[in-house]
Design an enzyme around this catalytic site. Structure first.
Site, short mmCIF file in Angstrom:
data_model
loop_
_atom_site.label_atom_id
_atom_site.label_comp_id
_atom_site.label_asym_id
_atom_site.label_seq_id
_atom_site.Cartn_x
_atom_site.Cartn_y
_atom_site.Cartn_z
N ASP A 48 0.85 -1.20 0.00
CA ASP A 48 0.00 0.00 0.00
C ASP A 48 0.88 1.25 0.00
OD1 ASP A 48 -2.23 1.94 1.10
OD2 ASP A 48 -3.29 0.06 0.75
N ASP A 49 0.35 2.35 0.45
CA ASP A 49 1.01 3.66 0.40
C ASP A 49 2.39 3.63 1.09
OD1 ASP A 49 1.37 6.35 -0.04
OD2 ASP A 49 -0.40 7.01 1.10
N LYS A 123 -3.95 -0.74 -6.57
CA LYS A 123 -4.94 -0.05 -5.73
C LYS A 123 -4.78 1.44 -6.00
CE LYS A 123 -6.19 0.91 -0.91
NZ LYS A 123 -6.01 0.48 0.49
N ASP A 125 -6.06 5.21 -5.26
CA ASP A 125 -6.73 6.02 -4.23
C ASP A 125 -7.26 7.33 -4.82
OD1 ASP A 125 -7.52 6.66 -1.61
OD2 ASP A 125 -5.72 5.75 -0.78
N GLU A 159 -12.23 5.27 -3.81
CA GLU A 159 -12.66 6.65 -3.52
C GLU A 159 -13.67 6.62 -2.37
OE1 GLU A 159 -15.80 5.60 -4.32
OE2 GLU A 159 -16.31 7.60 -5.10
N TRP A 160 -13.56 5.54 -1.57
CA TRP A 160 -14.27 5.43 -0.29
C TRP A 160 -15.80 5.37 -0.44
CZ3 TRP A 160 -11.22 10.17 -0.76
CH2 TRP A 160 -9.85 9.92 -0.63
N GLY A 161 -16.26 5.01 -1.66
CA GLY A 161 -17.70 4.92 -1.87
C GLY A 161 -18.39 6.26 -1.94
N ARG A 178 -13.95 0.24 -3.51
CA ARG A 178 -14.31 0.48 -2.12
C ARG A 178 -15.70 1.09 -2.05
NH1 ARG A 178 -9.98 1.48 1.43
NH2 ARG A 178 -11.43 2.79 2.59
N ASP A 182 -12.38 4.05 5.50
CA ASP A 182 -11.41 3.04 5.97
C ASP A 182 -11.97 2.25 7.16
OD1 ASP A 182 -9.79 4.22 4.11
OD2 ASP A 182 -8.18 4.73 5.52
C1 GLA Z 1 -6.59 5.84 2.11
C2 GLA Z 1 -7.14 4.46 1.83
C3 GLA Z 1 -6.51 3.43 2.74
C4 GLA Z 1 -5.00 3.47 2.58
C5 GLA Z 1 -4.47 4.88 2.84
C6 GLA Z 1 -3.01 5.01 2.51
O1 GLA Z 1 -7.03 6.30 3.34
O2 GLA Z 1 -8.54 4.45 1.95
O3 GLA Z 1 -7.00 2.14 2.47
O4 GLA Z 1 -4.65 3.05 1.28
O5 GLA Z 1 -5.18 5.84 2.06
O6 GLA Z 1 -2.53 6.29 2.72
#
Ligand code: GLA
Length: 374
Positions: A48-49, A123, A125, A159-161, A178, A182
């Site tokens: 991830d990030d 993934k 974001d 994009e968190w829905g 998503r 989170d």
């Molecule tokens: C967002 C995403 C998380 C994660 C973080 C990383 O918040 O929703 O799942 O990937 O970024 O910074």
């Protein structure tokens, strides 16, 4: 087809946040193999990030030179050599959520870089996008760029829905999206994301395109970047069962190098994984609810004509007697069915009309109900 069943794997974010390096990734790869998780289906190892250096080099994303000194291409090879697939992370904005360089304006360059590294999963974001930016256009751009590489890369959008991605994500090439903010390692978060926010989303999922209520917190026990106090074993069981019934991607978020027995046992539960990975690809739906004060039933049709049914006790009361009636999933009341209670191992034949069982507080029983031929 990419993601013909819900993607399974591991992601670094939940437990490690920004504290990642190539040793962690290699140790995790080894642990996925040694614990049997890879062979159970968890094949995508996603970084991830915070893998990238603070600046591009010659216009290209490059890894942090200290934490990923071998380079991403060689790391991907190591991961592939262990029979796993490799996932990476970027954002549709100028920067990632942790303020590192991301892919806005560099979509094709970055997609080509990922393909050259033989990455299998992205993934993507939504942090640091311009105010008012059109999410559909931004995600389409990267979708096209990935396709143009000619490599099979699973496209996971995040994009968190916020913009109803279930309505458009698959048309921009995404294989999962998503549907929520989170997840955190608490029963409140799991309940909100799993029970509440998935309501009515089942028509949008199917082979090649899945709703994603975020990664698993199973086994974190409060240890993690986003960690809270953690869940009880019963709550982790409910969480995993619900994600299986939802045909959700199963991305492990705990430290697989040091799982306790309950965690290993749950993540390796073949009968629950079979429900998640069922080839019909239906997402389960809430078949009945008596609100937060009682239990609720989620049902998922399976390819062999049977039903997977989760009976959840969301109350504080222990040993609540909860029943499920055949009408909840369209069976005639007089249909005789075999009920396999996967949570207790008990099998009953010739059951008609309904089935009841005692379920402990915040726990679940998962049934496999198969109509008998007459
Ligand atoms: C967002 C995403 C998380 C994660 C973080 C990383 O918040 O929703 O799942 O990937 O970024 O910074």
């Amino acid at each position: 087809m990419i993601a013909s069943t819900p993607p399974m794997g591991w992601n670094s974010w939940n437990t490690f946040g920004p504290n990642i390096d190539e040793n962690l990734i290699l140790e995790t790869a080894d642990a996925l193999v040694e614990t049997g998780l890879r062979d159970a289906g968890y094949r995508y190892l996603v970084v991830d990030d915070v893998w990238m250096a603070p600046e591009r080099k010659n216009g290209l994303l490059v890894p942090d030179p200290e934490r990923f000194s071998m380079g991403i291409g060689p790391l991907v090879q190591e991961v592939h050599d262990r029979g796993l697939l490799f996932g990476i992370y970027s954002s549709a904005g100028t920067h990632t959520c942790e303020d590192l360089p991301a892919s806005y304006g560099f979509e094709q360059v970055d997609a080509d870089t990922f393909a050259e590294w033989e990455v299998d999963f992205l993934k993507y974001d939504f942090c640091h996008t311009a105010a008012g930016a059109d999410p559909v256009a931004l995600y389409r751009r990267m979708g096209q760029a990935l396709r143009a590489t000619g490599r099979d890369i699973l496209y996971s959008i995040c994009e968190w829905g916020a913009n109803q991605p279930w309505e458009w994500a698959s048309s921009v090439g995404a294989h999962m999206w998503r549907t929520t903010e989170d997840i955190v390692d608490s029963w409140e978060s799991v309940s909100r994301l799993g029970f509440e926010l998935q309501t009515d989303l089942h028509p949008y999922a199917g082979p090649g395109h899945w709703n994603d209520p975020d990664m698993l917190v199973v086994g974190m026990h409060g240890k993690g970047h986003v960690g809270r106090t953690g869940l009880t074993d019963a709550e982790y069981r409910s969480h995993f069962a619900l994600w299986c019934l939802l045909a959700s991607p199963l991305m492990i978020g705990c430290d697989v190098r040091s799982m306790d027995d309950a965690t290993r046992h749950l993540l390796l539960d073949e009968s629950l994984i079979a429900i998640n990975q069922d080839p019909l690809g239906r997402q389960g739906y809430r078949a009945s609810s008596h609100g937060h004060t009682h239990g609720e039933t989620w049902a998922k049709a399976l390819a062999d004509g049977s039903w997977a049914v989760g009976i959840f006790n969301r109350t504080e009361r222990p040993g609540e007697f909860l029943t499920v009636g055949w009408e909840l999933f369209g069976l005639k009341v007089d249909t005789a069915a075999t009920v396999h209670n996967l949570s207790t191992g008990r099998i009953d034949h010739g059951v008609v009309a309904s089935f009841g069982t005692r379920v402990d507080s915040h726990d679940v029983h998962v049934l496999r109900i198969t109509p008998e031929r007459t």
